[in-house]
Design an enzyme around this catalytic site. Structure first.
Site, PDB file in Angstrom:
ATOM      1  CB  CYS A 178      14.921  -0.242  21.798  1.00 43.28           C
ATOM      2  SG  CYS A 178      13.537  -0.016  20.946  1.00 43.28           S
TER       3      CYS A 178
ATOM      4  CB  CYS B 174      13.345   0.094  16.998  1.00 43.00           C
ATOM      5  SG  CYS B 174      14.145   1.840  17.834  1.00 43.00           S
TER       6      CYS B 174
ATOM      7  N   GLY C 172     -17.708   9.655   0.107  1.00 45.44           N
ATOM      8  CA  GLY C 172     -16.864   8.375  -0.330  1.00 45.44           C
ATOM      9  C   GLY C 172     -16.456   7.409   1.036  1.00 45.44           C
TER      10      GLY C 172
ATOM     11  CG  HIS D 164      -9.024   5.416  10.535  1.00 42.64           C
ATOM     12  ND1 HIS D 164     -10.066   5.023   9.745  1.00 42.64           N
ATOM     13  CD2 HIS D 164     -10.026   5.701  12.035  1.00 42.64           C
ATOM     14  CE1 HIS D 164     -11.332   5.009  10.311  1.00 42.64           C
ATOM     15  NE2 HIS D 164     -11.094   5.266  11.518  1.00 42.64           N
TER      16      HIS D 164
ATOM     17  CD  GLN E 134     -14.050   6.778   7.681  1.00 46.54           C
ATOM     18  OE1 GLN E 134     -14.330   5.702   8.112  1.00 46.54           O
ATOM     19  NE2 GLN E 134     -14.759   7.332   6.506  1.00 46.54           N
ATOM     20  CG  ASN E 135      -9.206   8.242   2.890  1.00 46.67           C
ATOM     21  OD1 ASN E 135      -9.887   7.392   3.112  1.00 46.67           O
ATOM     22  ND2 ASN E 135      -9.580   9.268   2.025  1.00 46.67           N
TER      23      ASN E 135
ATOM     24  CB  SER F 149     -18.807   1.765   3.412  1.00 45.96           C
ATOM     25  OG  SER F 149     -17.702   1.592   4.248  1.00 45.96           O
TER      26      SER F 149
ATOM     27  NE  ARG G 211      -3.655  -0.208   2.523  1.00 43.53           N
ATOM     28  CZ  ARG G 211      -4.216   0.201   3.497  1.00 43.53           C
ATOM     29  NH1 ARG G 211      -3.856  -0.481   4.627  1.00 43.53           N
ATOM     30  NH2 ARG G 211      -4.940   1.574   3.755  1.00 43.53           N
TER      31      ARG G 211
HETATM   32  C1  BV8 Z   1     -12.314   1.485  18.152  1.00 46.02           C
HETATM   33  C2  BV8 Z   1      -6.736   2.132   9.230  1.00 46.02           C
HETATM   34  C3  BV8 Z   1     -12.581   1.311  20.580  1.00 46.02           C
HETATM   35  C4  BV8 Z   1      -5.653   0.980   8.749  1.00 46.02           C
HETATM   36  C5  BV8 Z   1      -8.846   1.469   9.768  1.00 46.02           C
HETATM   37  C6  BV8 Z   1     -19.496  -3.596  15.779  1.00 46.02           C
HETATM   38  C7  BV8 Z   1     -20.450  -2.761  15.519  1.00 46.02           C
HETATM   39  C8  BV8 Z   1     -19.758  -1.509  15.429  1.00 46.02           C
HETATM   40  C9  BV8 Z   1     -18.729  -1.330  15.946  1.00 46.02           C
HETATM   41  C10 BV8 Z   1     -17.778  -2.408  16.346  1.00 46.02           C
HETATM   42  C11 BV8 Z   1     -18.120  -3.538  15.958  1.00 46.02           C
HETATM   43  N1  BV8 Z   1     -17.149  -4.334  16.302  1.00 46.02           N
HETATM   44  C12 BV8 Z   1     -15.900  -3.607  16.263  1.00 46.02           C
HETATM   45  C13 BV8 Z   1     -16.438  -2.265  16.067  1.00 46.02           C
HETATM   46  C14 BV8 Z   1     -15.578  -1.212  16.039  1.00 46.02           C
HETATM   47  C15 BV8 Z   1     -14.599  -1.209  14.840  1.00 46.02           C
HETATM   48  C16 BV8 Z   1     -15.535  -0.988  13.646  1.00 46.02           C
HETATM   49  O1  BV8 Z   1     -16.183  -0.088  13.444  1.00 46.02           O
HETATM   50  N2  BV8 Z   1     -15.715  -2.306  12.969  1.00 46.02           N
HETATM   51  C17 BV8 Z   1     -16.577  -2.195  11.861  1.00 46.02           C
HETATM   52  C18 BV8 Z   1     -15.972  -2.856  10.819  1.00 46.02           C
HETATM   53  C19 BV8 Z   1     -17.819  -2.826  12.079  1.00 46.02           C
HETATM   54  N3  BV8 Z   1     -13.706   0.152  14.911  1.00 46.02           N
HETATM   55  C20 BV8 Z   1     -12.634   0.059  15.745  1.00 46.02           C
HETATM   56  O2  BV8 Z   1     -12.189  -0.989  15.884  1.00 46.02           O
HETATM   57  C21 BV8 Z   1     -11.955   1.591  15.615  1.00 46.02           C
HETATM   58  N4  BV8 Z   1     -11.608   1.556  17.018  1.00 46.02           N
HETATM   59  O3  BV8 Z   1     -13.426   1.338  17.871  1.00 46.02           O
HETATM   60  O4  BV8 Z   1     -11.707   1.386  19.262  1.00 46.02           O
HETATM   61  C22 BV8 Z   1     -12.095   1.047  21.659  1.00 46.02           C
HETATM   62  C23 BV8 Z   1     -12.713   1.159  22.822  1.00 46.02           C
HETATM   63  C24 BV8 Z   1     -12.162   0.827  23.979  1.00 46.02           C
HETATM   64  C25 BV8 Z   1     -10.951   0.213  24.017  1.00 46.02           C
HETATM   65  C26 BV8 Z   1     -10.093   0.051  22.693  1.00 46.02           C
HETATM   66  C27 BV8 Z   1     -10.479   0.257  21.638  1.00 46.02           C
HETATM   67  C28 BV8 Z   1     -10.840   1.618  14.836  1.00 46.02           C
HETATM   68  C29 BV8 Z   1     -11.341   1.768  13.278  1.00 46.02           C
HETATM   69  C30 BV8 Z   1     -10.157   1.993  12.518  1.00 46.02           C
HETATM   70  C31 BV8 Z   1      -9.755   0.771  11.803  1.00 46.02           C
HETATM   71  N5  BV8 Z   1      -8.712   1.208  10.896  1.00 46.02           N
HETATM   72  N6  BV8 Z   1      -8.082   1.735   8.734  1.00 46.02           N
HETATM   73  C32 BV8 Z   1      -5.671   1.109   7.352  1.00 46.02           C
HETATM   74  O5  BV8 Z   1      -5.953   1.628   6.630  1.00 46.02           O
HETATM   75  O6  BV8 Z   1      -4.582   0.054   7.107  1.00 46.02           O
HETATM   76  S1  BV8 Z   1     -10.568   1.204   9.105  1.00 46.02           S
HETATM   77  C33 BV8 Z   1     -10.409   1.400   7.088  1.00 46.02           C
HETATM   78  O7  BV8 Z   1     -12.157   1.255   7.013  1.00 46.02           O
HETATM   79  C34 BV8 Z   1      -9.934   2.505   6.646  1.00 46.02           C
HETATM   80  O8  BV8 Z   1      -9.430   3.440   7.567  1.00 46.02           O
HETATM   81  C35 BV8 Z   1     -11.230   3.267   5.971  1.00 46.02           C
HETATM   82  O9  BV8 Z   1     -11.042   4.578   5.695  1.00 46.02           O
HETATM   83  C36 BV8 Z   1     -12.250   2.789   6.697  1.00 46.02           C
HETATM   84  C37 BV8 Z   1     -13.723   2.952   6.327  1.00 46.02           C
HETATM   85  O10 BV8 Z   1     -13.683   2.460   5.208  1.00 46.02           O
HETATM   86  P1  BV8 Z   1     -14.158   3.467   3.950  1.00 46.02           P
HETATM   87  O11 BV8 Z   1     -13.186   4.670   3.729  1.00 46.02           O
HETATM   88  O12 BV8 Z   1     -15.540   4.087   4.078  1.00 46.02           O
HETATM   89  O13 BV8 Z   1     -13.961   2.754   2.598  1.00 46.02           O
HETATM   90  P2  BV8 Z   1     -14.723   1.451   1.794  1.00 46.02           P
HETATM   91  O14 BV8 Z   1     -13.909   0.783   0.876  1.00 46.02           O
HETATM   92  O15 BV8 Z   1     -15.493   0.925   3.006  1.00 46.02           O
HETATM   93  O16 BV8 Z   1     -16.074   2.444   1.149  1.00 46.02           O
HETATM   94  C38 BV8 Z   1     -15.678   3.239   0.135  1.00 46.02           C
HETATM   95  C39 BV8 Z   1     -16.878   4.168  -0.318  1.00 46.02           C
HETATM   96  O17 BV8 Z   1     -16.478   5.093  -1.349  1.00 46.02           O
HETATM   97  C40 BV8 Z   1     -17.905   3.171  -0.572  1.00 46.02           C
HETATM   98  O18 BV8 Z   1     -19.272   3.684  -0.018  1.00 46.02           O
HETATM   99  C41 BV8 Z   1     -18.085   3.306  -2.152  1.00 46.02           C
HETATM  100  O19 BV8 Z   1     -19.290   3.478  -2.464  1.00 46.02           O
HETATM  101  C42 BV8 Z   1     -17.581   4.743  -2.291  1.00 46.02           C
HETATM  102  N7  BV8 Z   1     -16.890   5.252  -3.438  1.00 46.02           N
HETATM  103  C43 BV8 Z   1     -16.138   4.410  -4.389  1.00 46.02           C
HETATM  104  N8  BV8 Z   1     -15.497   5.071  -5.484  1.00 46.02           N
HETATM  105  C44 BV8 Z   1     -16.031   6.406  -5.169  1.00 46.02           C
HETATM  106  C45 BV8 Z   1     -16.636   6.509  -3.886  1.00 46.02           C
HETATM  107  N9  BV8 Z   1     -17.070   7.720  -3.361  1.00 46.02           N
HETATM  108  C46 BV8 Z   1     -17.095   9.133  -4.105  1.00 46.02           C
HETATM  109  N10 BV8 Z   1     -16.330   8.825  -5.257  1.00 46.02           N
HETATM  110  C47 BV8 Z   1     -15.748   7.942  -5.795  1.00 46.02           C
HETATM  111  N11 BV8 Z   1     -15.084   7.927  -6.903  1.00 46.02           N
HETATM  112 ZN    ZN Z   2      12.705   1.505  19.674  1.00 43.51          ZN
END
Ligand code: BV8
Ligand code: ZN
Length: 245
Positions: free
Chosen positions: A149, A146, A186, A117, A99-100, A188, A68
């Site tokens: 360390c 690192c 953009g 994120h 979120q990007n 979901s 990536r």
């Molecule tokens: C946390 C970084 C709490 C890394 C990412 C059950 C229910 C509810 C929530 C949860 C659950 N189980 C777990 C959870 C929490 C979980 C979560 O939400 N899970 C989801 C899947 C259900 N969340 C977490 O874990 C978060 N932390 O809650 O901590 C906590 C509390 C106490 C103690 C400790 C912790 C952390 C979430 C962050 C995860 N990291 N990424 C990396 O990128 O490598 S998530 C990843 O998904 C990316 O960040 C991304 O941005 C994000 C969201 O995805 P989208 O950006 O929406 O992308 P996607 O492909 O899904 O959609 C694209 C959209 O664009 C589509 O709609 C499409 O139609 C549209 N599109 C396409 N082309 C175009 C367009 N739109 C416009 N123009 C175009 N041309």
């Molecule tokens: Zn270190």
């Protein structure tokens, strides 16, 4: 394409906030997560974007992030990013909440950017938290360690189950609570807590606009849904606003 209501709201707005997801970078060539060629397709997210997976198999997780990082190093912001950077100049307050992790909003010139994120151009040691830029670690193969360390180095991104940076989340929530117009573009709208921001903004009185080719779980709550690609729609919105402006 834009309702008179939206134009009137944008014309009188003091504060605008925008939540962006992977869709905003799709037209730059960055694969989305959940689309047909989404990066999650080859791997399952639980195998990759969480700390336990990293500790279990740092090799695989680093293989994914190297892939990536290479994609993101080779691409440019698209017309949608540039339109958002231009729109910022027309408002007393204009916040990009993304979120990007691809840094494209800043590269397009946006100033107020909240990276919920993290950022794929940053990395840190999990033991001593020393920071490492990509160029320093991508030049060597294998799992980066690192120089101080010998601890494991990880990408500076928020994985599932990890807290978002508290200061960034607080600033994003404050921007949503004070927005006259809130855009969700953009995304979901299924990853929390980011996906709660559009509804928080609407409950606080914002006019909620969604831009996406497809409907999402927040579409029914939006005051306006504009179907289509952000790289095409946003430059037209900028033209509409600056024409009137
Ligand atoms: C946390 C970084 C709490 C890394 C990412 C059950 C229910 C509810 C929530 C949860 C659950 N189980 C777990 C959870 C929490 C979980 C979560 O939400 N899970 C989801 C899947 C259900 N969340 C977490 O874990 C978060 N932390 O809650 O901590 C906590 C509390 C106490 C103690 C400790 C912790 C952390 C979430 C962050 C995860 N990291 N990424 C990396 O990128 O490598 S998530 C990843 O998904 C990316 O960040 C991304 O941005 C994000 C969201 O995805 P989208 O950006 O929406 O992308 P996607 O492909 O899904 O959609 C694209 C959209 O664009 C589509 O709609 C499409 O139609 C549209 N599109 C396409 N082309 C175009 C367009 N739109 C416009 N123009 C175009 N041309
Ligand atoms: Zn270190």
């Amino acid at each position: 394409m834009f309702s008179p209501r939206l134009i009137a709201r944008l014309y009188s707005a003091e504060s605008v906030a925008v939540l962006t997801g992977a869709g905003v970078s799709a037209e730059s060539g960055v694969p989305t997560f959940r689309g047909e060629n989404g990066v999650w397709k080859k791997f399952k997210s639980e195998e990759l974007a969480n700390f336990d997976a990293f500790m279990r198999n740092p090799e695989l997780v680093w293989e994914w992030y190297r892939h990536r990082k290479e994609i993101i190093a080779a691409i440019q912001p698209n017309a949608g990013h540039y339109a958002l950077a231009d729109l910022e100049k027309h408002y007393r307050r204009f916040s990009i909440i993304t979120q990007n992790i691809d840094n494209l909003h800043r590269r397009a010139g946006s100033k107020e950017v909240y990276e919920l994120h993290g950022n794929i151009e940053r990395n840190y040691c999990i033991s001593c938290r020393k920071q490492f830029p990509n160029q320093e670690i991508l030049s060597k193969p294998g799992i980066p360690r690192c120089s101080d360390c010998d601890g494991l180095i990880r990408p500076d991104v928020v994985w599932f189950g990890e807290l978002l940076p508290p200061d960034v989340w607080d600033a994003a929530a404050e921007a949503a609570a004070h927005a006259d117009v809130f855009f969700s573009i953009g995304t979901s709208a299924i990853v929390y807590p980011a996906a709660s921001l559009p509804i928080m903004a609407k409950h606080a009185g914002a006019y909620l606009v969604e831009i996406n080719p497809d409907p999402t779980p927040i579409t029914d709550s939006a005051d306006e849904f504009i179907g289509g690609k952000s790289g095409e729609i946003l430059p037209q919105l900028l033209q509409e606003i600056t024409r009137k402006g």
